[in-house]
Design a protein around this motif. Structure first.
Motif, PDB file in Angstrom:
ATOM      1  N   PHE A 101       0.833  -1.195   0.000  1.00  0.00           N
ATOM      2  CA  PHE A 101       0.000   0.000   0.000  1.00  0.00           C
ATOM      3  C   PHE A 101       0.873   1.251   0.000  1.00  0.00           C
ATOM      4  CE2 PHE A 101      -2.578  -3.302   1.900  1.00  0.00           C
ATOM      5  CZ  PHE A 101      -3.832  -3.104   1.345  1.00  0.00           C
ATOM      6  N   ASP A 105      -3.076   5.292   0.299  1.00  0.00           N
ATOM      7  CA  ASP A 105      -3.995   4.255  -0.150  1.00  0.00           C
ATOM      8  C   ASP A 105      -4.957   3.834   0.961  1.00  0.00           C
ATOM      9  OD1 ASP A 105      -2.748   4.302  -2.567  1.00  0.00           O
ATOM     10  OD2 ASP A 105      -1.599   2.462  -2.267  1.00  0.00           O
ATOM     11  N   ASP A 106      -6.106   3.298   0.542  1.00  0.00           N
ATOM     12  CA  ASP A 106      -7.065   2.761   1.505  1.00  0.00           C
ATOM     13  C   ASP A 106      -6.548   1.436   2.059  1.00  0.00           C
ATOM     14  OD1 ASP A 106      -8.810   4.840   0.998  1.00  0.00           O
ATOM     15  OD2 ASP A 106      -9.925   3.730  -0.540  1.00  0.00           O
ATOM     16  N   LYS A 107      -6.538   1.326   3.371  1.00  0.00           N
ATOM     17  CA  LYS A 107      -6.156   0.073   4.021  1.00  0.00           C
ATOM     18  C   LYS A 107      -7.366  -0.444   4.800  1.00  0.00           C
ATOM     19  CE  LYS A 107      -1.317   1.448   4.499  1.00  0.00           C
ATOM     20  NZ  LYS A 107      -0.197   1.700   5.428  1.00  0.00           N
ATOM     21  N   VAL A 152      -6.299   2.088  -4.182  1.00  0.00           N
ATOM     22  CA  VAL A 152      -4.925   1.628  -3.978  1.00  0.00           C
ATOM     23  C   VAL A 152      -4.128   2.016  -5.207  1.00  0.00           C
ATOM     24  CG1 VAL A 152      -3.407  -0.335  -3.521  1.00  0.00           C
ATOM     25  CG2 VAL A 152      -5.723  -0.311  -2.572  1.00  0.00           C
ATOM     26  N   GLU A 174      -9.626  -2.782  -7.427  1.00  0.00           N
ATOM     27  CA  GLU A 174      -9.264  -3.176  -6.063  1.00  0.00           C
ATOM     28  C   GLU A 174     -10.481  -3.156  -5.135  1.00  0.00           C
ATOM     29  OE1 GLU A 174      -5.858  -2.470  -8.346  1.00  0.00           O
ATOM     30  OE2 GLU A 174      -7.374  -0.936  -7.885  1.00  0.00           O
TER      31      GLU A 174
END
Length: 214
Positions: A101, A105-107, A152, A174
């Protein structure tokens, strides 16, 4: 009584004809053979301690499963290609866990699995194709379950722009899915370009790829 039976038969035939006319085939499946040939040459581990994923166990061990050759053209596996009637082709290359990531980014939360679908579009028509005319969706295929889109940037390539005639492009999308919903995913592609809508081809079943997050 004979007249009633004749009328009923006519209605049934007419309904079947209308159904067939309203749902034209969007295309045909071009199934990958390498993986299936390799798996056929070795006996899968189907015992109670099998390490196969649920989807792989069903594919290799469940005698009730319809062979790929007998499945509808719209039901595909990862690695298979769907060839539209006008020359466009879509192949789902892989469904893999996202492990890298970027800073922004989105986690997802710890109870969700982040994954990436990689797919390839081939433009076999004679003119450029607007990639915004494709839409796609991923959903759980073990016990159901909705996915969530993830932003992402690391390792991704979003589908955009135009694809020239005779060229191919590989793109990604994603998502995340709850761990409780399992690791099997069904991925669906749809087309909304003007020519496709005007021809009525969109009325046919969209292609679906089912696979396990690796």
């Amino acid at each position: 009584m004979h007249a009633r039976r004749t009328a009923l038969a006519t209605i049934v035939i007419l309904a079947a004809t209308l159904t067939a006319c309203s749902e034209p085939a969007q295309g045909t499946a071009e199934r990958a053979t390498t993986a299936s040939s390799a798996s056929a040459s070795a006996s899968p581990d189907c015992g109670p301690d099998s390490t196969l994923s649920q989807s792989d166990w069903i594919d290799q061990c469940d005698d009730s499963v319809t062979p790929a050759a007998d499945q509808p053209d719209t039901e595909l596996a990862v690695g298979d290609t769907f060839a539209y009637t006008d020359g466009l082709k879509v192949k789902v290359d892989s469904i893999r866990t996202i492990t890298r990531f970027g800073e922004y980014d989105d986690k997802p939360d710890a109870d969700r699995i982040p994954f990436r679908v990689t797919f390839t579009i081939t433009n076999g028509t004679k003119k450029p194709y607007d990639m915004d005319s494709f839409s796609y969706d991923a959903q759980g295929a073990t016990t159901g379950g909705q996915t969530e889109f993830l932003y992402v940037d690391a390792g991704s390539k979003q589908m955009a722009g135009r694809l020239a005639a005779g060229r191919s492009g590989t793109f990604t999308s994603e998502y995340s899915i709850a761990k409780s919903d399992g690791k099997d995913v069904v991925y669906t592609m749809s087309r909304t370009d003007e020519a496709w809508l005007e021809s009525g081809s969109f009325l046919g079943e969209d292609p679906h790829w089912t696979g396990t997050i690796k």
